[in-house]
Design an enzyme around this catalytic site. Structure first.
Site, mmCIF file in Angstrom:
data_model
loop_
_atom_site.group_PDB
_atom_site.id
_atom_site.type_symbol
_atom_site.label_atom_id
_atom_site.label_comp_id
_atom_site.label_asym_id
_atom_site.label_seq_id
_atom_site.Cartn_x
_atom_site.Cartn_y
_atom_site.Cartn_z
ATOM 1 N N GLY A 13 0.797 -1.227 0.000
ATOM 2 C CA GLY A 13 0.000 0.000 0.000
ATOM 3 C C GLY A 13 0.826 1.273 0.000
ATOM 4 O O GLY A 13 0.300 2.360 -0.252
ATOM 5 N N LYS A 28 -33.653 17.289 6.006
ATOM 6 C CA LYS A 28 -33.127 15.921 6.031
ATOM 7 C C LYS A 28 -32.756 15.534 7.456
ATOM 8 O O LYS A 28 -32.184 16.338 8.193
ATOM 9 C CB LYS A 28 -31.880 15.841 5.137
ATOM 10 C CG LYS A 28 -31.220 14.467 5.123
ATOM 11 C CD LYS A 28 -30.199 14.358 3.996
ATOM 12 C CE LYS A 28 -28.847 14.897 4.392
ATOM 13 N NZ LYS A 28 -27.847 14.756 3.323
HETATM 14 C C1 R5P Z 1 -24.436 16.520 2.889
HETATM 15 O O1 R5P Z 1 -25.228 17.216 3.480
HETATM 16 C C2 R5P Z 1 -24.223 16.624 1.417
HETATM 17 O O2 R5P Z 1 -24.645 17.846 0.905
HETATM 18 C C3 R5P Z 1 -24.916 15.516 0.666
HETATM 19 O O3 R5P Z 1 -26.317 15.702 0.717
HETATM 20 C C4 R5P Z 1 -24.580 14.182 1.227
HETATM 21 O O4 R5P Z 1 -23.253 14.106 1.631
HETATM 22 C C5 R5P Z 1 -24.868 13.117 0.209
HETATM 23 O O5 R5P Z 1 -24.470 11.883 0.710
HETATM 24 P P1 R5P Z 1 -25.209 10.557 0.275
HETATM 25 O O6 R5P Z 1 -25.253 10.539 -1.226
HETATM 26 O O7 R5P Z 1 -24.346 9.470 0.845
HETATM 27 O O8 R5P Z 1 -26.565 10.585 0.898
#
Ligand code: R5P
Length: 302
Positions: A44, A201
């Site tokens: 690595g 979210k």
């Molecule tokens: C985090 O808030 C970023 O803006 C993205 O929404 C997030 O990192 C996306 O990650 P994933 O595709 O794993 O849900």
């Protein structure tokens, strides 16, 4: 294998896996390009070989998707470049990793954003990046010493691209899947003349998120999800599910950084997301927008 570099012109150094963006950037800058030769040993460890004599001004291109071994490579490359003659050494890292862990969410956690930004700020005279995930801070200066960080925005490029896909009067609605995406929705909307909304979210784990829509009537609308990055794709998938449950006509997605780990893209398709667009800040099959001119403009001014 390293290729020709001239003695007096600014030189762009890059790694072979980013040759496409490197060539476009070198063209925009009118700079010579040399590729760094990287050998990975069975255990690595890595060995790098740079052009043996470097001009005074060198720019290194290295995006930090899959960041861990690349951070070590950057340490080796930067220190070697200095010993080979580079006096002014800039880093162009279109995707800057480790920006999401911006506080200790639990006692004892490393604040990776501050540590990685500090590390890069010590190695390079300037660090140019695109849409780093700055949520609880306003600028890279807060985590990178000596005003060395330059954060560019590619959301306006997404906005113009999206608007051009709907040439008629009826335009899609931009949807940010979480509150951090509000900034990119706003910038994309302003550039493309598009309205936008932002969801809420809740993240419980790497692949465990729920997305709630604000109380707008979305039935029959064409919608484009806009975010800085997609990694597992779960954020976009959950947002798409919530949107289809509200009766939207279509969901497409546009992201700046197409990390798309594992089967993320298939998951997006399975959730009904139609078209997926991204910039070439991270090389991926969904790339439709080049960031080469954006980067070149900033480098010329830096
Ligand atoms: C985090 O808030 C970023 O803006 C993205 O929404 C997030 O990192 C996306 O990650 P994933 O595709 O794993 O849900």
């Amino acid at each position: 294998m390293a290729t020709d570099a001239t003695d007096d012109a600014p030189l762009l150094l890059a790694f072979p896996d980013e040759a496409a963006l490197a060539q476009a950037l070198a063209r925009e800058l009118g700079a010579a390009l040399a590729l760094i030769d990287e050998h990975r040993f069975p255990d690595g460890e890595i060995k790098l070989r740079l052009p043996p004599a470097l001009p005074e001004r060198v720019t290194l291109l290295r995006g930090l998707q899959d960041p861990n071994h690349k951070l070590v490579a950057l340490l080796l490359a930067a220190r070697t470049a200095r010993t080979l003659g580079a006096r002014r050494l800039d880093l162009v890292s279109p995707y800057l990793a480790y920006m999401r862990q911006d506080m200790a969410f639990h006692p004892g956690e490393a604040v990776s954003q501050r540590i990685v930004a500090g590390f890069l700020g010590e190695l390079f005279d300037r660090v140019v990046t695109i849409d780093p995930h700055l949520h609880r801070i306003n600028s890279l200066d807060e985590v990178m010493p000596g005003s060395r960080g330059i954060a560019l925005g590619a959301a306006p490029l997404l906005g113009r691209w999206i608007a051009a896909q709907w040439p008629g009067d009826t335009k899609p609605l931009l949807v940010g899947p979480d509150e951090e995406a509000g900034q990119w929705v706003q910038q994309a909307g302003a550039a493309g003349g598009l309205a936008g909304i932002v969801c809420t979210k809740t993240r419980r784990g790497d692949r465990d998120v729920t997305v709630e829509l604000p109380g707008h009537t979305l039935r029959g609308r064409a919608v484009v999800l806009v975010d800085d990055l997609a990694s597992t794709g779960h954020t976009l998938v959950q947002a798409a599910r919530a949107l289809f449950a509200q009766g939207v006509a279509s969901v497409d997605a546009a992201v700046v950084h197409a990390l798309f780990r594992g089967d993320a893209l298939q998951q997006l398709r399975a959730a009904g997301i139609g078209r997926v667009w991204s910039t070439d800040a991270v090389a991926h099959e969904t790339n439709v927008i080049s960031v080469a001119s954006l980067l070149a403009r900033a480098l010329r001014q830096a």
